[in-house]
Design an enzyme around this catalytic site. Structure first.
Site, mmCIF file in Angstrom:
data_model
loop_
_atom_site.group_PDB
_atom_site.id
_atom_site.type_symbol
_atom_site.label_atom_id
_atom_site.label_comp_id
_atom_site.label_asym_id
_atom_site.label_seq_id
_atom_site.Cartn_x
_atom_site.Cartn_y
_atom_site.Cartn_z
ATOM 1 N N ILE A 101 -1.901 5.615 25.843
ATOM 2 C CA ILE A 101 -1.383 5.326 24.507
ATOM 3 C C ILE A 101 -1.515 3.853 24.133
ATOM 4 O O ILE A 101 -1.428 3.497 22.964
ATOM 5 C CB ILE A 101 0.079 5.802 24.391
ATOM 6 C CG1 ILE A 101 0.151 7.297 24.691
ATOM 7 C CG2 ILE A 101 0.650 5.550 23.009
ATOM 8 C CD1 ILE A 101 -0.786 8.156 23.859
ATOM 9 N N GLY A 102 -1.749 2.979 25.090
ATOM 10 C CA GLY A 102 -2.032 1.603 24.703
ATOM 11 C C GLY A 102 -1.602 0.543 25.683
ATOM 12 O O GLY A 102 -2.396 -0.284 26.104
ATOM 13 N N SER A 103 -0.335 0.547 26.086
ATOM 14 C CA SER A 103 0.162 -0.539 26.926
ATOM 15 C C SER A 103 0.132 -0.152 28.395
ATOM 16 O O SER A 103 0.255 1.019 28.752
ATOM 17 C CB SER A 103 1.586 -0.914 26.521
ATOM 18 O OG SER A 103 2.455 0.194 26.648
ATOM 19 N N GLU A 161 22.833 -8.464 29.690
ATOM 20 C CA GLU A 161 23.322 -8.320 31.054
ATOM 21 C C GLU A 161 23.268 -6.876 31.547
ATOM 22 O O GLU A 161 22.929 -6.606 32.706
ATOM 23 C CB GLU A 161 24.760 -8.825 31.153
ATOM 24 C CG GLU A 161 24.939 -10.306 30.844
ATOM 25 C CD GLU A 161 25.367 -10.540 29.403
ATOM 26 O OE1 GLU A 161 24.748 -9.943 28.499
ATOM 27 O OE2 GLU A 161 26.322 -11.306 29.178
ATOM 28 N N CYS A 173 3.577 8.216 25.759
ATOM 29 C CA CYS A 173 3.896 6.924 25.128
ATOM 30 C C CYS A 173 3.223 5.831 25.955
ATOM 31 O O CYS A 173 2.546 6.116 26.952
ATOM 32 C CB CYS A 173 5.415 6.727 25.056
ATOM 33 S SG CYS A 173 5.931 5.631 23.711
ATOM 34 N N HIS A 186 9.092 7.756 30.296
ATOM 35 C CA HIS A 186 10.443 7.196 30.316
ATOM 36 C C HIS A 186 11.196 7.583 31.584
ATOM 37 O O HIS A 186 12.374 7.271 31.725
ATOM 38 C CB HIS A 186 11.221 7.641 29.077
ATOM 39 C CG HIS A 186 10.664 7.079 27.809
ATOM 40 N ND1 HIS A 186 9.660 7.703 27.104
ATOM 41 C CD2 HIS A 186 10.930 5.934 27.132
ATOM 42 C CE1 HIS A 186 9.353 6.967 26.042
ATOM 43 N NE2 HIS A 186 10.112 5.898 26.039
ATOM 44 N N GLU A 222 4.589 12.912 21.688
ATOM 45 C CA GLU A 222 5.417 13.188 22.865
ATOM 46 C C GLU A 222 5.739 14.666 22.918
ATOM 47 O O GLU A 222 6.217 15.249 21.954
ATOM 48 C CB GLU A 222 6.716 12.388 22.771
ATOM 49 C CG GLU A 222 7.685 12.652 23.914
ATOM 50 C CD GLU A 222 8.536 13.888 23.702
ATOM 51 O OE1 GLU A 222 8.820 14.579 24.701
ATOM 52 O OE2 GLU A 222 8.914 14.177 22.559
ATOM 53 N N ARG A 227 16.407 -0.029 27.742
ATOM 54 C CA ARG A 227 15.336 -0.477 26.858
ATOM 55 C C ARG A 227 15.932 -1.154 25.631
ATOM 56 O O ARG A 227 16.699 -0.556 24.886
ATOM 57 C CB ARG A 227 14.472 0.713 26.448
ATOM 58 C CG ARG A 227 13.448 0.424 25.360
ATOM 59 C CD ARG A 227 12.323 -0.438 25.851
ATOM 60 N NE ARG A 227 11.269 -0.524 24.854
ATOM 61 C CZ ARG A 227 10.527 -1.593 24.654
ATOM 62 N NH1 ARG A 227 10.708 -2.664 25.402
ATOM 63 N NH2 ARG A 227 9.583 -1.607 23.741
ATOM 64 N N GLU A 256 -2.615 -4.477 26.399
ATOM 65 C CA GLU A 256 -1.624 -5.229 25.621
ATOM 66 C C GLU A 256 -0.844 -6.246 26.457
ATOM 67 O O GLU A 256 0.337 -6.496 26.204
ATOM 68 C CB GLU A 256 -0.668 -4.264 24.904
ATOM 69 C CG GLU A 256 -1.397 -3.273 24.013
ATOM 70 C CD GLU A 256 -0.478 -2.276 23.336
ATOM 71 O OE1 GLU A 256 0.749 -2.514 23.314
ATOM 72 O OE2 GLU A 256 -0.974 -1.262 22.827
#
Length: 763
Positions: free
Chosen positions: A440-442, A17, A735, A703, A674, A524, A493
């Site tokens: 970085i990938g995603s 929540e 990231c 972030h 990072e 997160r 991804e």
């Protein structure tokens, strides 16, 4: 009578929540009052979950991070937010993420963007905290509003409250001086504010305060040992009783110091620090409370309650009412409630205990100690039956996997050629420019992705439809990257729910919860897979998605994998064999995937080891053993490929300066790290170490919703070039981008690519 208490409780809520409310608030879709009300409801529910304990933690709830909460309690706000419009909550989120809420009714809240506070790991956990900032000019000023208000809520609910605060020495030790000043010079003024805080709590009728000083389980210099001694002698006149809490390890050479600090009680981790117990008892004064962490607060396996009672019963006779029992640490690091899991593997579910169940285990132990084992006979029998079921299960051990691990030799972890020769071969094959760009990938997990995944899991979308939906998202990502002008692409991804869970779902030896979420930072959350048995890879896991993406472009496409050490450290790991054995099993599985990607024509393969530093023991004396098997496991996974195949790895939010030689021993062709929040300070390691391979220092803080400017990226890369030759530098975010929105990602990457072009022109 012994006292039963808890050190902290998960704050995200049983169904996350808090996560959803925070993200809605930041978008301007959830009112401030509604967010505050939700926080109050969660605290009320969590105190109800802890009913029956003699003392319940208050102050362990945070909207983002407990260290950041402590900074605000102490009035230690970065100067960059001190003169901005808005109230404390605005500034709180600005420090946490660079921006507060987006609200039409509060236009000031979103427009005051600042550099977010640096973030790093809380000791050796996967929890991230916002690093306190200090300078010679730092002044502290008490603001106890948060704690006092939560205490008021607890009193109205009839909670037997034990406020929880981070201790002054740990707070200083975890922070970072932004100038050349010595942090310890701030201790006297910091203690003045702590004394005011403890007096304020005394005025609220508080008897006990839990003061967390986990720094005591690390190797301390004389200066820091003296700081602890000085601090608690300064605070000993306070009108509340202090329970000094340590956890995550053993006190070892700090035992004498810890026992003799002038506090009313000491909590020690009797799970990881069991060897401390007898030496501590030899020193123990009769007037002090000894709190023992007897339930593992960091893993999800049932406790052997009979075995714990075997060694606790003599202590209870010896210590009487001076014995307290609790979990080893805050339960922040485990999911909330196993009873929510209706679809978990029926054989394995009885082997587990989440936060609520761990407190029930604690209650059983307390009852057994108070009234004898006969009073908890049924609970102990059920506990033993679950343990026996796990021990006897044929699903735990796999002889084929065990033989493969036994046959590992040095050849498996060695590349064919040294880096210089490999780099030349890779340059011929890939034909990349200087300052090559990649991510970085995603990419963002869009509404469409989440909707398709939910429908597929619910059975309303068949496999063919799901595959088409994911391919559409992959194609979108490829086209966006081509339009941006990135040099090495990723498939984004789209098909992955999580960088660890995705692989665990395809490996034998894992099971998965539905609601086993744990907070990583802020909003997160991660859902660690449960590693219960020997690991085997039945089939290829990523090849189909990666080769599809490569078919859409002429540019090199990175195959994206999570490394064995990170899969291990971000799982709930079996406790019936050494972690190193489980990691070698994972390494062999990932190695098979790497070789299949290479056979499929993938020229660049990234094996993320984001959690390598996180798994490092808190004591340097134990580093060598861990790094030996951790680096070996990465090399086993990575080093079966030909010289022409370029191996990347990635580490995020890790202070790795002190293990840079081991990072180099990984022998990855390219490492991305990072560095954006630290303003490239993490590259200080390269001042005195000649790192031989290529490196991509992150220039885009993913972030934060803030978009980095082209000028800022150029400035960061110029700092990097002072330490690493330009010919070995990459330009990339710090990231993956799954938590961001495309509206943020595209302009940020546009600026990143433009910055790389400027750097090439100047090279």
């Amino acid at each position: 009578m012994i006292t039963v208490h808890n050190l902290g409780f998960p704050r995200i809520g049983a169904t996350r929540e808090l996560k959803f409310a925070l993200e809605a608030y930041w978008k301007g879709e959830f009112a401030r009052d509604a967010l505050q009300d939700l926080g109050a409801r969660l605290r009320k529910r969590h105190w109800e979950d802890q009913a029956g304990l003699d003392l319940v933690p208050v102050g362990d709830f945070a909207f983002y991070d407990q260290v950041l909460d402590m900074s605000f309690t102490l009035g230690n706000l970065p100067e960059r937010v001190s003169n901005l419009k808005g109230d404390q909550l605005d500034n709180y989120f600005r420090v946490a993420r660079g921006r507060s809420a987006q609200s039409a009714t509060e236009p000031h809240a979103c427009c005051s963007n600042v550099a977010a506070g640096e973030m790093t790991k809380w000791f050796d956990t996967n929890y991230h905290y916002i690093v306190p900032e200090f300078s010679a000019a730092t002044e502290f000023k008490l603001d106890a509003t948060r704690l006092v208000e939560q205490l008021g809520e607890a009193k109205r609910q009839g909670v037997k409250a034990k406020p929880v605060i981070i201790g002054p020495v740990t707070y200083l030790a975890l922070g970072k001086a932004k100038d050349d000043s010595n942090k310890l010079t701030l201790l006297p003024s910091l203690l003045d504010v702590y004394a005011q805080l403890l007096e304020t709590l005394a005025e609220q009728g508080v008897e006990w305060v839990q003061v967390d000083e986990p720094i005591l389980v690390t190797e301390l210099t004389q200066d820091w040992q003296h700081a602890l001694n000085f601090a608690y002698h300064q605070l000993k006149a306070c009108r509340v009783k202090l329970l000094l809490a340590t956890y995550f390890g053993q006190l070892e050479e700090n035992r004498y110091l810890a026992v003799n600090l002038p506090v009313a009680g000491l909590h020690v981790d009797a799970v990881t620090g069991r060897d401390d117990l007898q030496p501590l008892l030899n020193l123990w004064p009769d007037h002090k409370v000894l709190s023992l962490g007897v339930i593992n607060g960091r893993n999800i396996w049932r406790t052997d309650l009979t075995a714990v009672l075997d060694w606790l019963e003599p202590l209870a006779k010896r210590l009487g009412d001076k014995l307290w029992i609790a979990p080893s640490c805050s339960l922040l690091h485990v999911p909330v409630d196993l009873s929510s899991e209706q679809n978990l593997d029926a054989e394995i579910k009885p082997w587990l205990a989440f936060a609520v169940q761990k407190l029930e285990e604690l209650r059983v132990l307390a009852q057994g100690l108070r009234a004898g084992r006969a009073s908890v006979r049924e609970a102990l029998a059920a506990n033993q039956a679950a343990l026996a079921s796990r021990s006897a299960s044929p699903r735990v051990m796999n002889p084929v996997v065990q033989r493969a691990v036994a046959e590992i030799d040095a050849k498996l972890s060695t590349r064919n050629s040294n880096y210089a020769r490999r780099a030349a071969e890779q340059a011929k094959r890939l034909k990349l420019p200087v300052y090559p760009t990649t991510t970085i990938g995603s990419f963002p997990q869009t509404v469409e992705i989440r909707r398709a995944r939910s429908a597929f899991k619910a059975g309303t979308l068949d496999e063919t439809g799901y595959k088409k939906a994911m391919q559409a998202e992959i194609e979108r990502g490829v086209r966006e990257q081509e339009a941006l002008g990135l040099d090495v692409l990723v498939h984004g991804e789209a098909e992955r729910n999580d960088m660890v869970e995705y692989f665990g779902e395809q490996l034998e030896g894992y099971v998965f919860s539905q609601f086993g979420w744990v907070q990583s930072y802020g909003s997160r959350c991660v859902k660690p897979p449960i590693l219960f048995g020997d690991i085997r890879r039945p089939k290829a896991m990523t090849v189909e998605w990666t080769t599809y993406a490569q078919s859409l472009t002429e540019k090199p496409m990175k195959g994206m994998l999570t490394g064995p050490v990170t899969i291990l450290n971000w799982s709930f790991v079996r406790d019936d064999q050494p972690r190193s054995t489980s990691c070698r099993q994972l390494a062999l599985a990932i190695r098979e995937e790497v070789l299949d990607l290479e056979k499929a024509g993938v020229r660049v393969i990234q094996i993320d080891e984001a959690a390598l530093r996180e798994g490092l023991p808190l004591r340097r004396a134990q580093w060598k053993e861990y790094l030996s098997w951790a680096i070996e496991c990465f090399r086993i996974a990575a080093n079966g490929v030909a010289d022409q195949t370029q191996i990347h790895t990635h580490m995020c939010y890790s202070e790795f300066n002190d293990i840079i030689a081991s990072v180099a021993d990984m022998d990855a062709d390219v490492i991305t790290i990072e560095t954006s929040r630290s303003d490239m300070q993490l590259l200080d390691a390269f001042d005195n170490f000649d790192y031989p391979n290529e490196i991509g220092p992150g220039v885009y803080d993913i972030h934060s919703p803030n978009i980095p400017t082209q000028e800022h990226i150029v400035q960061l890369m110029k700092k990097a070039a002072e330490r690493i030759p330009a010919s070995r530098l990459w330009v990339n975010p710090d990231c993956g981008l799954k938590t961001r929105q495309w509206a943020e990602v595209l302009p940020a990457l546009t600026n990143m690519v433009a910055a790389a072009k400027l750097l090439r022109e100047a090279a």
